[in-house]
Scaffold this motif. Structure first.
Motif, PDB file in Angstrom:
ATOM      1  N   ASP A  66       0.827  -1.214   0.000  1.00  0.00           N
ATOM      2  CA  ASP A  66       0.000   0.000   0.000  1.00  0.00           C
ATOM      3  C   ASP A  66       0.859   1.262   0.000  1.00  0.00           C
ATOM      4  OD1 ASP A  66      -2.112  -1.743   0.102  1.00  0.00           O
ATOM      5  OD2 ASP A  66      -2.380  -1.543   2.269  1.00  0.00           O
ATOM      6  N   THR A  70       1.136   4.084  -3.192  1.00  0.00           N
ATOM      7  CA  THR A  70       0.748   5.488  -3.027  1.00  0.00           C
ATOM      8  C   THR A  70       1.851   6.431  -3.503  1.00  0.00           C
ATOM      9  OG1 THR A  70       1.499   5.420  -0.724  1.00  0.00           O
ATOM     10  CG2 THR A  70      -0.858   5.090  -1.131  1.00  0.00           C
ATOM     11  N   LYS A  71       3.126   6.019  -3.394  1.00  0.00           N
ATOM     12  CA  LYS A  71       4.235   6.869  -3.802  1.00  0.00           C
ATOM     13  C   LYS A  71       4.667   6.643  -5.246  1.00  0.00           C
ATOM     14  CE  LYS A  71       6.274   7.224   0.789  1.00  0.00           C
ATOM     15  NZ  LYS A  71       7.475   6.944   1.600  1.00  0.00           N
ATOM     16  N   LYS A  85      -3.782   0.514  -7.589  1.00  0.00           N
ATOM     17  CA  LYS A  85      -3.552   1.845  -7.026  1.00  0.00           C
ATOM     18  C   LYS A  85      -4.854   2.643  -6.975  1.00  0.00           C
ATOM     19  CE  LYS A  85      -0.630   5.895  -7.413  1.00  0.00           C
ATOM     20  NZ  LYS A  85       0.607   6.448  -7.916  1.00  0.00           N
ATOM     21  N   LEU A  88      -7.013   1.314  -4.223  1.00  0.00           N
ATOM     22  CA  LEU A  88      -6.440   1.737  -2.941  1.00  0.00           C
ATOM     23  C   LEU A  88      -6.804   3.187  -2.627  1.00  0.00           C
ATOM     24  CD1 LEU A  88      -4.534   0.942  -0.606  1.00  0.00           C
ATOM     25  CD2 LEU A  88      -2.668   1.830  -1.992  1.00  0.00           C
ATOM     26  N   HIS A  89      -6.706   4.079  -3.624  1.00  0.00           N
ATOM     27  CA  HIS A  89      -7.064   5.485  -3.406  1.00  0.00           C
ATOM     28  C   HIS A  89      -8.546   5.637  -3.078  1.00  0.00           C
ATOM     29  CE1 HIS A  89      -3.379   7.630  -4.061  1.00  0.00           C
ATOM     30  NE2 HIS A  89      -3.125   6.909  -5.152  1.00  0.00           N
ATOM     31  N   LEU A  92      -9.013   4.411   0.551  1.00  0.00           N
ATOM     32  CA  LEU A  92      -8.480   5.373   1.519  1.00  0.00           C
ATOM     33  C   LEU A  92      -9.338   6.632   1.582  1.00  0.00           C
ATOM     34  CD1 LEU A  92      -4.647   5.058   0.866  1.00  0.00           C
ATOM     35  CD2 LEU A  92      -5.966   4.089   2.745  1.00  0.00           C
TER      36      LEU A  92
END
Length: 101
Positions: A66, A70-71, A85, A88-89, A92
């Motif tokens: 995770d 994000t990076k 990704k 995940l966004h 979050l």
């Protein structure tokens, strides 16, 4: 299947093997790809990826899949990793909105 890391985008490189007599022999330098299953804590599921050993060390150094995603810039990621990704966004963002309200 392409010989390309799904997280970092590292691929086959082409160069020369140079002998002592300075003869050049064309050569392909293959990335050290590993089939791994990584756990996504936020999504709560396992993901199978084909990544380099260097990328696996980087994922562990950054604190998991995770944190790495994000990076990571989207230009380096494969289609599968881009979808992860985005999921995940979204996840979050869902978690942050009720906490702020």
């Amino acid at each position: 299947m392409a010989r390309r890391c799904e997280l970092t985008g590292k691929a086959v490189q082409v160069g020369h093997l140079v002998s002592h007599s300075n003869r050049k022999t064309k050569c392909r330098f293959l990335p050290n790809l590993c089939n791994v299953t990584l756990q996504s804590d936020a999504l709560g599921k396992r993901v199978r990826l084909r990544i380099t050993a260097h990328a696996l060390r980087t994922v562990e150094h950054r604190g998991g899949l995770d944190a790495f995603l994000t990076k990571a810039p989207e230009s380096d990621l494969s289609q599968t990793a881009r979808l992860l990704k985005r999921e995940l966004h979204k996840k979050l963002a869902e978690v942050e909105v009720p906490a702020a309200a």
